[in-house]
Design a protein around this motif. Structure first.
Motif, PDB file in Angstrom:
ATOM      1  N   UNK A 162       0.829  -1.208   0.000  1.00  0.00           N
ATOM      2  CA  UNK A 162       0.000   0.000   0.000  1.00  0.00           C
ATOM      3  C   UNK A 162       0.862   1.257   0.000  1.00  0.00           C
ATOM      4  N   UNK A 163       1.910   1.248   0.820  1.00  0.00           N
ATOM      5  CA  UNK A 163       2.818   2.405   0.869  1.00  0.00           C
ATOM      6  C   UNK A 163       3.506   2.615  -0.484  1.00  0.00           C
ATOM      7  N   UNK A 164       3.941   1.487  -1.073  1.00  0.00           N
ATOM      8  CA  UNK A 164       4.613   1.533  -2.377  1.00  0.00           C
ATOM      9  C   UNK A 164       3.678   2.155  -3.428  1.00  0.00           C
ATOM     10  N   UNK A 165       2.434   1.684  -3.453  1.00  0.00           N
ATOM     11  CA  UNK A 165       1.473   2.192  -4.444  1.00  0.00           C
ATOM     12  C   UNK A 165       1.181   3.676  -4.166  1.00  0.00           C
ATOM     13  N   UNK A 166       1.037   4.016  -2.878  1.00  0.00           N
ATOM     14  CA  UNK A 166       0.740   5.417  -2.549  1.00  0.00           C
ATOM     15  C   UNK A 166       1.904   6.328  -2.913  1.00  0.00           C
ATOM     16  N   UNK A 167       3.138   5.829  -2.712  1.00  0.00           N
ATOM     17  CA  UNK A 167       4.316   6.634  -3.064  1.00  0.00           C
ATOM     18  C   UNK A 167       4.284   6.956  -4.556  1.00  0.00           C
ATOM     19  N   UNK A 168       3.890   5.932  -5.372  1.00  0.00           N
ATOM     20  CA  UNK A 168       3.911   6.198  -6.814  1.00  0.00           C
ATOM     21  C   UNK A 168       2.818   7.209  -7.186  1.00  0.00           C
ATOM     22  N   UNK A 169       1.674   7.152  -6.481  1.00  0.00           N
ATOM     23  CA  UNK A 169       0.612   8.131  -6.758  1.00  0.00           C
ATOM     24  C   UNK A 169       1.033   9.525  -6.283  1.00  0.00           C
TER      25      UNK A 169
END
Ligand code: HEM
Ligand code: HEM
Length: 185
Positions: A162-169
């Motif tokens: 989730x953190x990884x995906x949020x970082x990309x957003x």
């Protein structure tokens, strides 16, 4: 030239097509493994849908492992594009996160497989007569340890992914850089 700093960066600014295909195929398989294990809990014990959900979980996970090996080799041989310009700590955090994710896609399916084998079960596709040979002999104590680890990691990685995906957003919408685009297609 330590890989964690991603200094062995490619001259081009984006991931190549193979790296992008690996990324999104593994994403779909990991999402399928998670969805199947969540769904499994909603079916009564001993029913066919429950067995199917378990089989989908195991095979999606196993396939993620099969792809993780050439993916990691490709990454080690090819390198990655240099990070988008930005704060050094962010670039390092991103690189560290990526290696943690690589470790996860190797370790998590292996732990699942070990838990099954130590519990006396083989990973099998009965319809095709395919059985993956056991990695270890049945061992109840090992099974408990490895299953606990698999479940704890599985739960923890909801957060990490989730953190990884949020970082990309965050990169895409807030910083307006090419981080997401260069892993897109
Ligand atoms: C990336 C791949 C995988 C992910 C993300 C994953 C994740 C999970 C999660 C979240 C759980 C439930 C944890 C809980 O109940 O708190 C679980 C359970 C389990 N997984 Fe996996 N897993 C993966 C691959 C595999 C593979 C390849 C196998 C076996 C071949 C496997 C076998 C199991 C088993 C036996 C359980 C326990 C099921 C139960 O007793 O309800 N997993 N996994
Ligand atoms: C919605 C979900 C996801 C999004 C939006 C996403 C996005 C991205 C982006 C934009 C990059 C490139 C970062 C950069 O240019 O520095 C990347 C890299 C990466 N992602 Fe994801 N990702 C997602 C899910 C996942 C999942 C589920 C995994 C594995 C469990 C994963 C593993 C990786 C790895 C290992 C890299 C590093 C690639 C490399 O440098 O070799 N991602 N991701």
């Amino acid at each position: 030239m330590h890989p964690i700093t991603e200094i062995q960066a490619l001259p081009q600014r984006r991931y190549d097509r193979l790296a992008v295909s690996f990324h999104w195929t593994v994403f779909v398989l990991v999402a399928l493994a998670y969805a199947a294990i969540e769904l499994k809990g909603s079916f009564a014990r001993g029913t066919p849908p429950r067995a199917l959900a378990m089989a989908v979980h195991e095979w999606a996970g196993a396939l993620a492992l099969v792809l993780a090996v050439p993916r990691l080799l490709w990454r080690l041989l090819r390198g990655a594009p240099a990070p988008e310009p930005g704060a050094r700590w962010m670039q390092l955090a991103g690189a560290a996160m990526h290696w943690v994710l690589y470790l996860f896609i190797l370790a998590q399916p292996l732990l699942g497989l070990l838990a099954m084998n130590a519990g006396g079960h083989l990973l099998a596709l009965p319809a095709l007569g395919i059985e993956v040979p056991a990695l270890v002999a049945p061992d109840p104590a090992l099974k408990d340890t490895v299953k606990d680890l698999h479940e704890t990691l599985g739960t923890a990685f909801y957060l990490v992914i989730g953190l990884h995906a949020m970082a990309s957003l965050f990169h895409h919408y807030m910083l307006g850089d090419d981080t997401l685009r260069r892993m897109w297609r």
